[in-house]
Design a protein around this motif. Structure first.
Motif, PDB file in Angstrom:
ATOM      1  N   ARG A   1       0.767  -1.025   0.165  1.00  0.00           N
ATOM      2  CA  ARG A   1      -0.063   0.108   0.006  1.00  0.00           C
ATOM      3  C   ARG A   1       0.922   1.070  -0.052  1.00  0.00           C
ATOM      4  O   ARG A   1       1.710   1.428   0.684  1.00  0.00           O
ATOM      5  CB  ARG A   1      -1.105   0.075   1.145  1.00  0.00           C
ATOM      6  CG  ARG A   1      -1.813   1.467   1.339  1.00  0.00           C
ATOM      7  CD  ARG A   1      -2.695   1.366   2.703  1.00  0.00           C
ATOM      8  NE  ARG A   1      -3.823   0.298   2.206  1.00  0.00           N
ATOM      9  CZ  ARG A   1      -4.838   0.124   2.964  1.00  0.00           C
ATOM     10  NH1 ARG A   1      -4.683   0.600   4.124  1.00  0.00           N
ATOM     11  NH2 ARG A   1      -5.871  -0.569   2.746  1.00  0.00           N
TER      12      ARG A   1
ATOM     13  N   TYR B   1      -3.252   3.658  -2.547  1.00  0.00           N
ATOM     14  CA  TYR B   1      -3.288   2.983  -3.380  1.00  0.00           C
ATOM     15  C   TYR B   1      -2.962   1.593  -3.026  1.00  0.00           C
ATOM     16  O   TYR B   1      -1.629   1.412  -2.096  1.00  0.00           O
ATOM     17  CB  TYR B   1      -2.490   3.420  -4.562  1.00  0.00           C
ATOM     18  CG  TYR B   1      -2.781   4.720  -5.355  1.00  0.00           C
ATOM     19  CD1 TYR B   1      -3.599   4.620  -6.268  1.00  0.00           C
ATOM     20  CD2 TYR B   1      -2.225   5.926  -4.673  1.00  0.00           C
ATOM     21  CE1 TYR B   1      -3.880   5.836  -6.984  1.00  0.00           C
ATOM     22  CE2 TYR B   1      -2.612   6.945  -5.354  1.00  0.00           C
ATOM     23  CZ  TYR B   1      -3.348   7.003  -6.407  1.00  0.00           C
ATOM     24  OH  TYR B   1      -3.663   8.234  -6.998  1.00  0.00           O
TER      25      TYR B   1
ATOM     26  N   ASN C   1      -6.829  -4.615  -6.871  1.00  0.00           N
ATOM     27  CA  ASN C   1      -6.693  -3.272  -6.242  1.00  0.00           C
ATOM     28  C   ASN C   1      -7.459  -3.246  -5.008  1.00  0.00           C
ATOM     29  O   ASN C   1      -7.583  -1.941  -4.511  1.00  0.00           O
ATOM     30  CB  ASN C   1      -6.861  -2.262  -7.273  1.00  0.00           C
ATOM     31  CG  ASN C   1      -8.355  -2.145  -7.568  1.00  0.00           C
ATOM     32  OD1 ASN C   1      -8.904  -3.194  -7.397  1.00  0.00           O
ATOM     33  ND2 ASN C   1      -8.742  -1.034  -8.251  1.00  0.00           N
TER      34      ASN C   1
ATOM     35  N   THR D   1      -7.677  -0.144  -1.985  1.00  0.00           N
ATOM     36  CA  THR D   1      -7.391   1.263  -2.670  1.00  0.00           C
ATOM     37  C   THR D   1      -8.803   2.050  -2.454  1.00  0.00           C
ATOM     38  O   THR D   1      -9.615   1.645  -2.374  1.00  0.00           O
ATOM     39  CB  THR D   1      -7.154   1.426  -4.221  1.00  0.00           C
ATOM     40  OG1 THR D   1      -6.019   0.277  -4.408  1.00  0.00           O
ATOM     41  CG2 THR D   1      -7.051   2.741  -4.883  1.00  0.00           C
TER      42      THR D   1
ATOM     43  N   SER E   1      -7.503   3.418  -8.667  1.00  0.00           N
ATOM     44  CA  SER E   1      -6.697   3.009  -9.698  1.00  0.00           C
ATOM     45  C   SER E   1      -7.843   2.192 -10.836  1.00  0.00           C
ATOM     46  O   SER E   1      -7.084   1.333 -11.670  1.00  0.00           O
ATOM     47  CB  SER E   1      -5.817   1.862  -9.269  1.00  0.00           C
ATOM     48  OG  SER E   1      -6.253   0.671  -8.370  1.00  0.00           O
TER      49      SER E   1
END
Length: 380
Positions: free
Chosen positions: A9, A25, A40, A43, A94
């Motif tokens: 992260r 992220y 992802n 995120t 993302s």
């Protein structure tokens, strides 16, 4: 490499000018037999203009994975792409949904995702039983493409674009078996170089005061230290007006250390008005300290509106040092002594950061490298 799941992260700031929030992220890599599954989850939701689309996320993942696992294929990555499955959750930073704004990804978010994926892959490779496989892991590198890009008018009133991409010099993170390369570029641009200062001054109405490596200190410290970044300062020269459009003034380091290492340094963009630089130059002095050039320090955001730089102004920007690899207290004392001998690190910092006494004397007493060192901490 055993089957498993590895995550990393990373954090950024300011989804919009004036925003004070911090955003995350996350990249997760699951190895299942001969396949890699990437998602992802973790995120933050899409926000402001720090988003990228699925295509950008997928490209960052493929680039970071292939550069470490199959770099010997020299760009012929079709076979590798077929065994990498990307399963993003939509609506996140993302993998933003239309009609979200998107980042100038060539400078910010895509590099963040490249770095985040690269560190997750580094963790995966570090679990390999074969040391030759584990050694393929690159270090944590710069999470943005830093630069200072603007434009303005020359003495004749002609417009010009100041495309200062010295951020190409970059810095490479510490790795399992070696230190990061000082101003070593970016792992995804293997031939990045900087402008020649004299060429820039010949082509643009600017004057460089200095450009030099950052010192070795706590930033980027590790068993293998991160490569050093650099700092440079510039003033308008025979230009009535320059305006800076792309810059970064971070409030915290974005490059995170791996396996116990310190993070890299912070990118900074500083600006002063009403400086004494013309008078200093007229007296034969070339200023080397941004805090000693007089004038007023002006507030600069991380990513803000264009900045006006008329005559009498000066700016300094930092392309940061990369993060390290492993615990700094496990660094070989001889490597610390080598940095001191090369005038990259002070005797005080050798003791403060790495626990190594240079020259057998107390910190700050001007101990010498040649006198031998005493290691006050147990080492493996």
């Amino acid at each position: 490499i055993p089957d498993g799941r590895w995550s990393h992260r990373a954090f950024t700031e300011a989804a919009l000018p004036g925003d004070r929030e911090v955003y995350a992220y996350q990249v997760n890599i699951t190895k299942d037999g001969d396949r890699l599954i990437v998602d992802n989850v973790g995120t933050d939701p899409q926000a402001g203009s720090i988003n990228v689309t699925y295509a950008a996320f997928a490209g960052a993942v493929q680039a970071a994975v292939c550069s470490q696992l199959v770099g010997d294929l020299a760009g012929a990555y079709g076979g590798a792409h077929r065994v990498i499955e990307i399963r993003p959750e939509p609506g996140l930073l993302s993998c933003a949904d239309h009609p979200a704004a998107v980042s100038p990804s060539g400078a910010y978010t895509n590099e963040m995702l490249l770095n985040c994926t690269a560190i997750a892959i580094g963790k995966l490779l570090s679990c390999a039983a074969d040391p030759s496989v584990a050694e393929r892991a690159i270090g944590p590198n710069l999470p943005h493409f830093y630069g200072a890009i603007g434009g303005g008018l020359d003495a004749a009133g002609n417009q010009f674009m100041l495309i200062n991409t010295n951020g190409m010099m970059g810095a490479l993170g510490g790795e399992r078996e070696r230190d990061g390369a000082d101003v070593g570029g970016h792992y995804w641009i293997p031939e990045g170089i900087a402008y020649n200062v004299e060429d820039l001054e010949d082509q643009y109405p600017i004057l460089y005061l200095y450009r030099r490596l950052l010192p070795v200190g706590g930033d980027g410290a590790g068993r293998r230290r991160g490569g050093l970044g650099f700092v440079e300062a510039t003033i308008p020269w025979n230009s009535p007006f320059i305006q800076m459009h792309l810059y970064g003034n971070e409030s915290f380091p974005k490059g995170q250390g791996q396996l116990g290492a310190n993070p890299g340094s912070r990118a900074a963009f500083r600006m002063r008005s009403g400086t004494d630089v013309p008078e200093l130059l007229a007296s034969g002095q070339v200023p080397q300290d941004f805090d000693a050039i007089g004038g007023e320090e002006l507030a600069v955001m991380f990513k803000g509106p264009p900045l006006d730089l008329p005559p009498g102004f000066a700016w300094e920007w930092v392309s940061p040092t990369a993060a390290g690899w492993g615990d700094p207290l496990l660094r070989e004392p001889a490597d610390v002594a080598a940095d001191v001998a090369a005038a990259l690190m002070s005797v005080d910092d050798a003791r403060r950061v790495y626990g190594v006494v240079i020259g057998g004397g107390a910190a700050g007493d001007g101990g010498t490298v040649g006198g031998g060192w005493r290691d006050p901490l147990p080492r493996e």
